[in-house]
Design a protein around this motif. Structure first.
Motif, mmCIF file in Angstrom:
data_model
loop_
_atom_site.group_PDB
_atom_site.id
_atom_site.type_symbol
_atom_site.label_atom_id
_atom_site.label_comp_id
_atom_site.label_asym_id
_atom_site.label_seq_id
_atom_site.Cartn_x
_atom_site.Cartn_y
_atom_site.Cartn_z
ATOM 1 N N SER A 26 39.407 33.966 38.097
ATOM 2 C CA SER A 26 38.791 35.264 38.390
ATOM 3 C C SER A 26 37.919 35.196 39.630
ATOM 4 O O SER A 26 37.490 36.207 40.140
ATOM 5 N N GLU A 27 37.616 34.019 40.105
ATOM 6 C CA GLU A 27 36.789 33.884 41.303
ATOM 7 C C GLU A 27 37.646 33.914 42.557
ATOM 8 O O GLU A 27 38.698 33.280 42.623
ATOM 9 N N THR A 35 41.284 37.937 46.037
ATOM 10 C CA THR A 35 40.066 38.692 45.793
ATOM 11 C C THR A 35 39.907 38.991 44.310
ATOM 12 O O THR A 35 40.872 38.981 43.548
ATOM 13 N N THR A 36 38.687 39.258 43.909
ATOM 14 C CA THR A 36 38.376 39.647 42.544
ATOM 15 C C THR A 36 38.252 41.162 42.488
ATOM 16 O O THR A 36 37.533 41.760 43.285
ATOM 17 N N VAL A 38 36.900 44.589 40.924
ATOM 18 C CA VAL A 38 35.798 45.106 40.121
ATOM 19 C C VAL A 38 35.902 46.627 40.062
ATOM 20 O O VAL A 38 36.221 47.276 41.063
ATOM 21 N N LEU A 66 35.937 40.618 47.321
ATOM 22 C CA LEU A 66 35.988 41.570 46.219
ATOM 23 C C LEU A 66 36.897 42.739 46.567
ATOM 24 O O LEU A 66 36.981 43.153 47.725
ATOM 25 N N ASP A 89 32.916 47.986 35.279
ATOM 26 C CA ASP A 89 32.118 46.764 35.451
ATOM 27 C C ASP A 89 30.715 47.071 35.962
ATOM 28 O O ASP A 89 29.743 46.442 35.544
ATOM 29 N N THR A 225 25.229 47.227 35.327
ATOM 30 C CA THR A 225 26.440 46.551 34.878
ATOM 31 C C THR A 225 26.447 46.467 33.360
ATOM 32 O O THR A 225 25.479 46.880 32.695
ATOM 33 N N ASN A 233 29.096 36.155 33.688
ATOM 34 C CA ASN A 233 29.630 35.905 35.031
ATOM 35 C C ASN A 233 28.555 36.175 36.095
ATOM 36 O O ASN A 233 28.659 37.122 36.878
ATOM 37 N N LEU A 236 29.718 36.582 39.810
ATOM 38 C CA LEU A 236 30.271 37.887 40.184
ATOM 39 C C LEU A 236 29.154 38.893 40.419
ATOM 40 O O LEU A 236 29.181 39.660 41.389
ATOM 41 N N LYS A 239 27.586 38.315 43.754
ATOM 42 C CA LYS A 239 28.438 38.755 44.875
ATOM 43 C C LYS A 239 28.382 40.265 45.051
ATOM 44 O O LYS A 239 28.256 40.772 46.166
ATOM 45 N N VAL A 240 28.493 40.986 43.934
ATOM 46 C CA VAL A 240 28.429 42.443 44.006
ATOM 47 C C VAL A 240 27.052 42.882 44.500
ATOM 48 O O VAL A 240 26.935 43.769 45.365
#
Length: 340
Positions: A26-27, A35-36, A38, A66, A89, A225, A233, A236, A239-240
């Protein structure tokens, strides 16, 4: 020989399956370009979509590895329902919906802007010029939103109880229609919807404003979230949040241009969002990091839980440190670069 060849093909197939499974992480991998994905909720107004508009325009999602699936909503509570159902998410909440994280239904990952757009407005000829005049009047409001919050603050300021008015609950777009057509005496709503109303009722009265309660109360709008995602996670979430920080800094450095970028994102005429930054207070991510570290942001949220408790939205509110993941917000700063 045939048996040996078959064995080699079988071994190759196993290796291929292993390699395929390894590629399903998932990373994201910057070297492979994977890419992941979301899912991210937003509201189609300036505050509710500016950061996402800028992130798309500046290519910030791709830089972070992402791929966002953006979904539009009419209010914050619906997004929290989607978070709880696993259909979303991340999402956006205005200040009037912050009782939902305080009740454990979401985690706040970042402050977006400080809201100053909410109003209680009255139609001309109703005799309503101040909060006390709302007694026995018919008032339209969207349940669980910042309009709901500003209405309750106005009633409390005037020493009125919710039962002292005729409360008419409806969605925000219907509030606009009901007020404009004279079906109600007053409404609790926000800009830019009030701009739409003013085109039909130009001589309306602003009875109560967000600024009337600042700085005793601060009204942040936020990104949230799923309650368990920061623990499940954290990479994640960082990153977001890094993307949101970078978008926030670009907006703070280019406020007028951000209105145009957001209008383009929403497929609206540029002049429709012109001046939107008048109704928010923009803070850089560096300022928000400092305010997170010294406890000020927690204080904003805790101050509003008292309001929501008085409104009956909360029975056992959590402390902000339990639903604002400030440590992840600060950690995300290491990945965020300066605005371009």
């Amino acid at each position: 020989m045939k048996r040996r060849t078959a064995g080699l093909w079988a071994a190759a197939a196993v290796l291929a399956l292993v390699a395929s499974a390894a590629g399903c992480s998932s990373e994201p991998s910057s070297s492979s370009g994977r890419t992941t994905s979301v899912t991210f909720g937003y509201i189609a107004d300036y505050s509710g979509s500016a950061a996402l508009a800028v992130a798309a325009k500046q290519g910030l999602w791709q830089k972070a590895g992402l791929s966002p699936d953006l979904k539009v909503f009419t209010n914050g509570p619906l997004q929290v329902q989607a978070l709880g159902a696993g259909n979303l998410d991340f999402g956006y909440l205005g200040p009037g919906a912050l009782w939902l994280p305080a009740s454990g239904k979401a985690k706040i990952v970042a402050v977006n802007m400080l809201g100053q757009a909410d109003r209680v407005i009255a139609r001309p000829g109703t005799g309503i010029t101040k909060p006390a005049d709302l007694k026995n009047k018919k008032v339209a409001v969207a349940e669980g939103t910042s309009g709901d919050m500003i209405l309750n603050l106005a009633l409390d300021q005037a020493g009125l109880k919710p039962s002292d008015i005729t409360r008419v609950t409806m969605d925000p777009s219907t509030v606009v229609t009901a007020f404009s057509s004279g079906q109600v005496d007053a409404a609790a709503i926000w800009y830019p919807l009030i701009d739409t109303i003013k085109k039909r009722v130009p001589d309306l009265t602003e009875v109560s404003r967000t600024e009337d309660y600042y700085p005793e109360l601060t009204f942040p709008n936020v990104f949230v979230t799923q309650p368990d995602l920061p623990d499940k996670n954290p990479a994640l979430v960082r990153k977001v949040t890094s993307v949101l920080r970078q978008a926030n800094d670009w907006i703070a450095a280019h406020p007028e241009e951000s209105e145009k970028v957001t209008a383009n994102f929403l497929k609206l005429p540029a002049d429709q969002l012109a001046g939107s930054t008048k109704y928010v207070k923009l803070l850089s991510s560096e300022e928000l990091t400092d305010l997170t570290a010294n406890g000020t942001v927690d204080g904003w949220f805790n101050g509003l839980t008292d309001v929501f408790t008085n409104m009956g939205k909360l029975k056992s509110p959590a402390d902000a440190k339990d639903y604002y993941v400030g440590d992840l917000y600060k950690a995300a700063g290491a990945a965020a670069g300066p605005p371009q």
